[in-house]
Every structure is written in C-alpha cells, then in structure tokens.
Design an enzyme around this catalytic site. Structure first.
Site, PDB file in Angstrom:
ATOM      1  N   LEU A  13       0.930  -1.284   0.097  1.00  0.00           N
ATOM      2  CA  LEU A  13       0.048   0.266   0.049  1.00  0.00           C
ATOM      3  C   LEU A  13       1.038   1.386   0.049  1.00  0.00           C
ATOM      4  O   LEU A  13       0.469   2.422  -0.669  1.00  0.00           O
ATOM      5  CB  LEU A  13      -0.914  -0.064   1.039  1.00  0.00           C
ATOM      6  CG  LEU A  13      -2.117  -0.811   1.059  1.00  0.00           C
ATOM      7  CD1 LEU A  13      -2.805  -0.923   2.538  1.00  0.00           C
ATOM      8  CD2 LEU A  13      -3.208  -0.510   0.162  1.00  0.00           C
ATOM      9  N   ASP A  53      13.323   4.087   9.965  1.00  0.00           N
ATOM     10  CA  ASP A  53      12.735   2.922  10.707  1.00  0.00           C
ATOM     11  C   ASP A  53      12.118   3.729  12.028  1.00  0.00           C
ATOM     12  O   ASP A  53      12.624   4.112  12.974  1.00  0.00           O
ATOM     13  CB  ASP A  53      14.004   2.177  11.276  1.00  0.00           C
ATOM     14  CG  ASP A  53      13.385   0.872  12.008  1.00  0.00           C
ATOM     15  OD1 ASP A  53      12.344   0.887  12.431  1.00  0.00           O
ATOM     16  OD2 ASP A  53      14.226   0.094  12.318  1.00  0.00           O
ATOM     17  N   ASN A  79       2.060   4.792   7.396  1.00  0.00           N
ATOM     18  CA  ASN A  79       1.608   3.601   6.634  1.00  0.00           C
ATOM     19  C   ASN A  79       2.340   2.553   7.268  1.00  0.00           C
ATOM     20  O   ASN A  79       2.019   1.461   7.360  1.00  0.00           O
ATOM     21  CB  ASN A  79       1.965   3.804   5.185  1.00  0.00           C
ATOM     22  CG  ASN A  79       1.636   2.420   4.658  1.00  0.00           C
ATOM     23  OD1 ASN A  79       0.572   1.783   4.583  1.00  0.00           O
ATOM     24  ND2 ASN A  79       3.126   1.685   4.099  1.00  0.00           N
ATOM     25  N   TYR A 160      -2.637  -6.590  16.915  1.00  0.00           N
ATOM     26  CA  TYR A 160      -2.785  -5.868  15.554  1.00  0.00           C
ATOM     27  C   TYR A 160      -4.142  -5.054  15.935  1.00  0.00           C
ATOM     28  O   TYR A 160      -4.148  -3.713  15.904  1.00  0.00           O
ATOM     29  CB  TYR A 160      -3.017  -6.833  14.484  1.00  0.00           C
ATOM     30  CG  TYR A 160      -3.243  -5.856  13.280  1.00  0.00           C
ATOM     31  CD1 TYR A 160      -2.104  -5.294  12.883  1.00  0.00           C
ATOM     32  CD2 TYR A 160      -4.380  -5.906  12.449  1.00  0.00           C
ATOM     33  CE1 TYR A 160      -2.057  -4.463  11.634  1.00  0.00           C
ATOM     34  CE2 TYR A 160      -4.460  -5.293  11.230  1.00  0.00           C
ATOM     35  CZ  TYR A 160      -3.397  -4.452  11.022  1.00  0.00           C
ATOM     36  OH  TYR A 160      -3.640  -3.625   9.847  1.00  0.00           O
ATOM     37  N   LYS A 164      -4.277  -0.856  16.368  1.00  0.00           N
ATOM     38  CA  LYS A 164      -5.001  -0.057  15.440  1.00  0.00           C
ATOM     39  C   LYS A 164      -6.059   0.823  16.089  1.00  0.00           C
ATOM     40  O   LYS A 164      -6.322   2.043  15.970  1.00  0.00           O
ATOM     41  CB  LYS A 164      -5.670  -0.706  14.280  1.00  0.00           C
ATOM     42  CG  LYS A 164      -4.654  -1.352  13.287  1.00  0.00           C
ATOM     43  CD  LYS A 164      -3.536  -0.173  12.683  1.00  0.00           C
ATOM     44  CE  LYS A 164      -2.690  -0.758  11.569  1.00  0.00           C
ATOM     45  NZ  LYS A 164      -1.831   0.091  11.015  1.00  0.00           N
ATOM     46  N   THR A 193      -1.578  -7.886   0.649  1.00  0.00           N
ATOM     47  CA  THR A 193      -0.151  -7.654   0.794  1.00  0.00           C
ATOM     48  C   THR A 193       0.516  -8.478   1.433  1.00  0.00           C
ATOM     49  O   THR A 193       0.057  -9.411   2.068  1.00  0.00           O
ATOM     50  CB  THR A 193      -0.321  -6.051   1.497  1.00  0.00           C
ATOM     51  OG1 THR A 193      -0.796  -6.343   3.041  1.00  0.00           O
ATOM     52  CG2 THR A 193      -1.037  -4.970   1.096  1.00  0.00           C
TER      53      THR A 193
END
Length: 235
Positions: A13, A53, A79, A160, A164, A193
């Site tokens: 992405l 990084d 991103n 995860y 988010k 991805t």
C-alpha cells in the site's frame, strides 16, 4: 509543490500510494528501513528515498533533518505497520501470545506513529496546508469484532486490532491538539499485501485509494475523522 513522506513505502500500500501521489504532482519521499529496497522502489516511480525506521529514534530524527534541509514537508502518511503471524501465515494462538510479542507490534504500529508525529509535526506546522494520514484498520472497531454478522468477527488476534484502536485514539487526540493540521485515520480495507500473506480480497490499487484521497485534502478538509473508500466511518 506538495512534499509528502510515506513510511513503509517500498512495497504494498505504501508504494502504490507513493506512485499515485507522484503521478498527482507530489514530491514524494519513499520511507523504508532497507536502503537498497527503498532506493529501488523510489527510483522505479520517480520518487525520492529516505531511510527511516519508525522504531528507531535516531533514524526518525535523521530523516526529519534531511527533509527539513530539502525544503520541508506538507503531508505525512503513517503507513508502516506489522501484523503478528506464524511462519505459514496463520494467526498466533492466544495462549502463545506474550506481553513482549504484543509490545513488538505496538512498537511499530503505535509508538512508531507517536515517534513520527513528535518529530515531524513541528515541520508540518510550517506548511500552508499540512496533512497527516494515519493508516488504521476496520478491525480496530470493537463493535465489528463483537458482531457475529460482521466479517471482522472471526479475527482472533489481539495485538494488531488493539494497536489500530490505539492509532484511532492518537488521531483524535492529535487532531484536537494541532487544529491547523488535517489529521485523519483511514481503513484501506482487506487488501492483499505481504502483511497478511496476500490473503486480502482487494488489490493494492483499491486499498490505496482512500489513503491517496485523504493525503490530498485541503485546508478546509476534515480532521479527526476515520475514513474508508465509501466514506466516513463512525467512531
């Protein structure tokens, strides 16, 4: 000309977003940890490369100084992100999840964004039309995870979606603290991805659409919101 930095932009992405924004006339910095891959990706789309990084303070500070010396920054796309998976692409059983494994995810997905915002917001505030796009996810929404009818309900991981959800909170709080900067979160959708071992049902072209759109909003655009390709996502 609008200058844009995208983290984690040497593939997926991030790279597609960079490609589209270069085509739209932006000067784009492809941010990547791996210098060889990052330079190759940037050269392939007519962008610039900067090694960054998001888990390393010195790396972020050096990138900030380099971009400042080149003229400044208008748009930041946070991103870079990771998702814990087993070697064969499966989910880690919750019984095997440790505090350290969750910390590793948060180091990139949450602390990395804080590190980027802390370093680059002073630079962005000098822009006439500063924008931040934080890449989040639909699995950040608790109402979706608890709803048996939602496609997200099946998602078993904790690190995860928790990370988010934290990104969403960062978006809201930073947008209030920096009203001059348009700061929003986006859900690209379930995109194929490397992150998900290409299990996603969308192409990167489809997934990048909302990132690209929100990276190009003007000073009268929204801030403190959550968006997908179809429109606004209620918090």
């Amino acid at each position: 000309m609008t200058t844009t930095l995208i983290t984690g932009a040497n593939k997926g992405l991030g790279l597609e977003t960079a490609r589209r924004l270069v085509a739209a006339g932006h000067t784009v910095y492809v941010g990547a940890r791996d210098a060889e891959r990052g330079r190759k990706a940037a050269e392939g789309i007519g962008a610039r490369f900067v090694r960054i990084d998001v888990t390393d303070e010195a790396s972020v500070v050096a990138a900030t100084k380099a971009i400042e010396a080149d003229g400044g920054l208008d748009v930041l796309v946070n991103n870079a992100g990771i998702e814990p998976r087993t070697a064969d692409g499966g989910f880690v059983p919750l019984a095997e999840v440790t505090a350290e494994s969750v910390r590793t995810v948060f180091e990139t997905n949450v602390f990395g964004q804080v590190r980027m915002l802390h370093a680059f917001l002073p630079l962005l505030e000098r822009s006439a039309a500063p924008v931040v796009v934080n890449v989040s996810s639909g699995v950040s929404l608790m109402r979706e995870l608890v709803d048996p009818e939602s496609p997200s309900h099946f998602y078993p991981d904790i690190a995860y979606p928790s990370s988010k959800a934290a990104v969403n909170m960062l978006t809201v709080q930073y947008s209030k603290a920096f009203p001059k900067v348009r700061i929003n979160a986006v859900d690209p959708g379930f995109t194929s991805t490397d992150l998900n071992f290409h299990a996603g049902v969308q192409t990167v072209e489809q997934g990048a659409e909302i990132i690209v759109r929100m990276a190009q909003i003007g000073t009268d655009g929204p801030t403190g919101g959550f968006f997908e390709a179809a429109g606004t996502i209620p918090w």
